[in-house]
Design a protein around this motif. Structure first.
Motif, short mmCIF file in Angstrom:
data_model
loop_
_atom_site.label_atom_id
_atom_site.label_comp_id
_atom_site.label_asym_id
_atom_site.label_seq_id
_atom_site.Cartn_x
_atom_site.Cartn_y
_atom_site.Cartn_z
N VAL A 80 -2.32 4.20 6.24
CA VAL A 80 -1.86 2.82 6.04
C VAL A 80 -1.31 2.25 7.34
N SER A 138 -3.90 -5.45 -0.70
CA SER A 138 -4.03 -4.20 0.04
C SER A 138 -4.67 -4.48 1.39
N ASP A 164 0.84 -1.21 0.00
CA ASP A 164 0.00 0.00 0.00
C ASP A 164 0.87 1.26 0.00
N THR A 208 -6.86 -2.77 2.64
CA THR A 208 -8.29 -2.45 2.53
C THR A 208 -9.11 -3.66 2.10
#
Length: 485
Positions: free
Chosen positions: A445, A267, A189, A269
């Motif tokens: 992050v 990622s 990321d 996320t």
């Protein structure tokens, strides 16, 4: 197995066998293990606890599936079967089981066979004589005071410690795999953000160069933006180091050579955050293998103290020997060649240079050390849950707030870039909005990574992936197999 009836034995051999059986039956009749007071105050709930649903307190056996990452699940399965630390812990179990057999051997009689053929020249050269001997020798140490039985129980508890240790190593390995994988995702990321921010900074640099050539921007504006571009470019190599080193570390965890190991990643996320509740503190004593390991270690030291205390009392060995002895091989098994001997004696330590007393003090010292280690394991477990709950709650809150910071910073940067193209904004303002956005994105992050690490820490603190039924119960001495009680 072939059984021999007592009636089939000669009258003379029955006393020896009876003495051995009686001594075996008397073994351990005085064993009375002492358990020191634990002196622990178990709280009713955790300080950061928001629910008291006990059913939700026990993490799922495969808790990592809650993150909904197929690659992470595959890595976890590989670690369970391939990790070398887990394999070493399994080998320690085999050693501990063998030690149980070694300790249990003292509770059983020993029987050895002997055979001898001898030819001797008489003094003075008068002639030669022969002697042939074939016999059996049996011995047994009467464990009247329970010394050998206590040593056996200590070895059994040590074998239990080895089994709990395997669960501790497995749980630690699984959490380490998850955390390393999350570190890889966070590094990916950050690399994407760094490259995107580098592109944005270069785009702004191009605009400032155009304005500089047109005479509407100063050398200071140009140099400042060039410095920002260089800073963004210099931030990429450290992130590459973090990414590649974590991939290499993950390869070792699944017992693969780093050169042939690849991680797709993705990622942070894309990782779901499973819901975890702590339950009640009293349940944690059974849920965590490290607590059960410390408990079994304490039980082993309790029995070691009993064995050291029993060493002060008299020892009663029984020995018996029977066989055939003859000067001629042809008459070795004749009626007159058979012989037997029986012996029983008692030895009482009187003065040994304080050896037994020092051994007892040493055993008590180990017992006290293991008691304090057990107390610390319990308190540390409570603290681990509390710290993980605090981290999860606060990082979840910070993630929401930091997301708003990123959204506002990106909007400010977009506006500043638009105004820069129109020539209606100061370059210092553009520079500040860039730095604010870049910092906010990297912080987000890091917050997401910290949140994921807090979740895995909470799973570990609650003993995730392990249930008490998977290991042997401790603090409950059992009658060993093949040993009369």
């Amino acid at each position: 197995m072939r059984y021999i009836s007592l009636k089939s034995l000669s009258f003379a051999t029955r006393p020896a066998l009876a003495a051995l059986v009686l001594g075996t039956g008397m073994s351990g009749c005085t064993l009375a293990t002492e358990h020191p007071e634990l002196g622990l105050n178990i709280p009713d709930k955790y300080r950061e606890q928001q629910t008291r649903a006990p059913d939700a307190a026990v993490p799922a056996l495969e808790w990592w599936r809650g993150f909904r990452s197929q690659e992470l699940t595959s890595l976890m399965e590989d670690a369970q079967t391939r990790n070398l630390d887990v394999a070493a812990a399994i080998a320690q179990i085999a050693q501990a089981d063998a030690q149980v057999g070694v300790s249990g051997a003292a509770l059983l009689p020993t029987v050895t066979g002997t055979a001898m053929a001898e030819r001797v020249r008489d003094p003075g050269g008068a002639g030669m004589s022969s002697q042939f001997n074939l016999g059996l020798t049996g011995s047994y140490m009467v464990d009247f005071w329970g010394k050998n039985r206590a040593s056996l129980y200590a070895a059994e508890e040590s074998a239990t410690v080895a089994r709990y240790n395997r669960e501790v190593v497995t749980l630690t390995t699984m959490v380490t795999v998850a955390n390393t994988y999350f570190q890889i995702l966070a590094a990916q990321d950050q690399l994407r953000i760094a490259r995107h921010d580098l592109g944005a900074a270069e785009r702004i640099l191009g605009l400032i160069k155009q304005q500089f050539n047109a005479g509407t921007a100063s050398q200071l504006d140009l140099s400042q933006q060039e410095a920002l571009v260089s800073t963004q470019r210099a931030s990429i190599p450290p992130l590459e180091v973090t990414l590649r080193q974590n991939i290499a570390a993950l390869a070792v965890l699944v017992a693969r050579a780093p050169v042939n190991f690849k991680v797709l990643g993705g990622s942070t996320t894309q990782i779901a955050v499973p819901r975890v509740t702590p339950g009640l503190p009293s349940e944690l004593l059974n849920q965590r293998p490290d607590i059960r390991q410390a408990e079994a270690q304490l039980a082993s030291s309790n029995f070691s103290v009993e064995a050291a205390r029993a060493a002060f009392f008299p020892q009663i060995p029984l020995t018996g020997q029977t066989g055939f002895q003859s000067a001629a091989l042809a008459s070795l098994f004749g009626p007159g060649a058979w012989f037997y001997t029986l012996a029983a004696n008692m030895t009482q330590p009187i003065f040994d240079g304080f050896l037994l007393e020092s051994q007892l003090k040493q055993a008590k010292g180990v017992q006290l050390e293991n008691l304090q280690a057990y107390r610390k394991a319990v308190l540390s477990a409570f603290a681990d849950v509390e710290k993980a709950l605090v981290a999860l709650q606060q990082f979840t809150l910070q993630e929401g707030l930091q997301t708003k910071v990123v959204t506002s910073s990106r909007r400010a940067f977009d506006v500043a870039e638009t105004q820069l193209r129109a020539g209606t904004v100061n370059q210092i303002t553009v520079l500040q909005t860039q730095q604010t956005l870049f910092t906010a994105e990297n912080t987000l992050v890091q917050v997401r990574l910290s949140k994921l690490l807090a979740v895995s820490s909470l799973f570990q603190a609650l003993g995730g992936g392990w249930t008490p039924q998977k290991a042997l119960p401790s603090l409950q001495p059992s009658t060993p197999a093949n040993v009369p009680s």
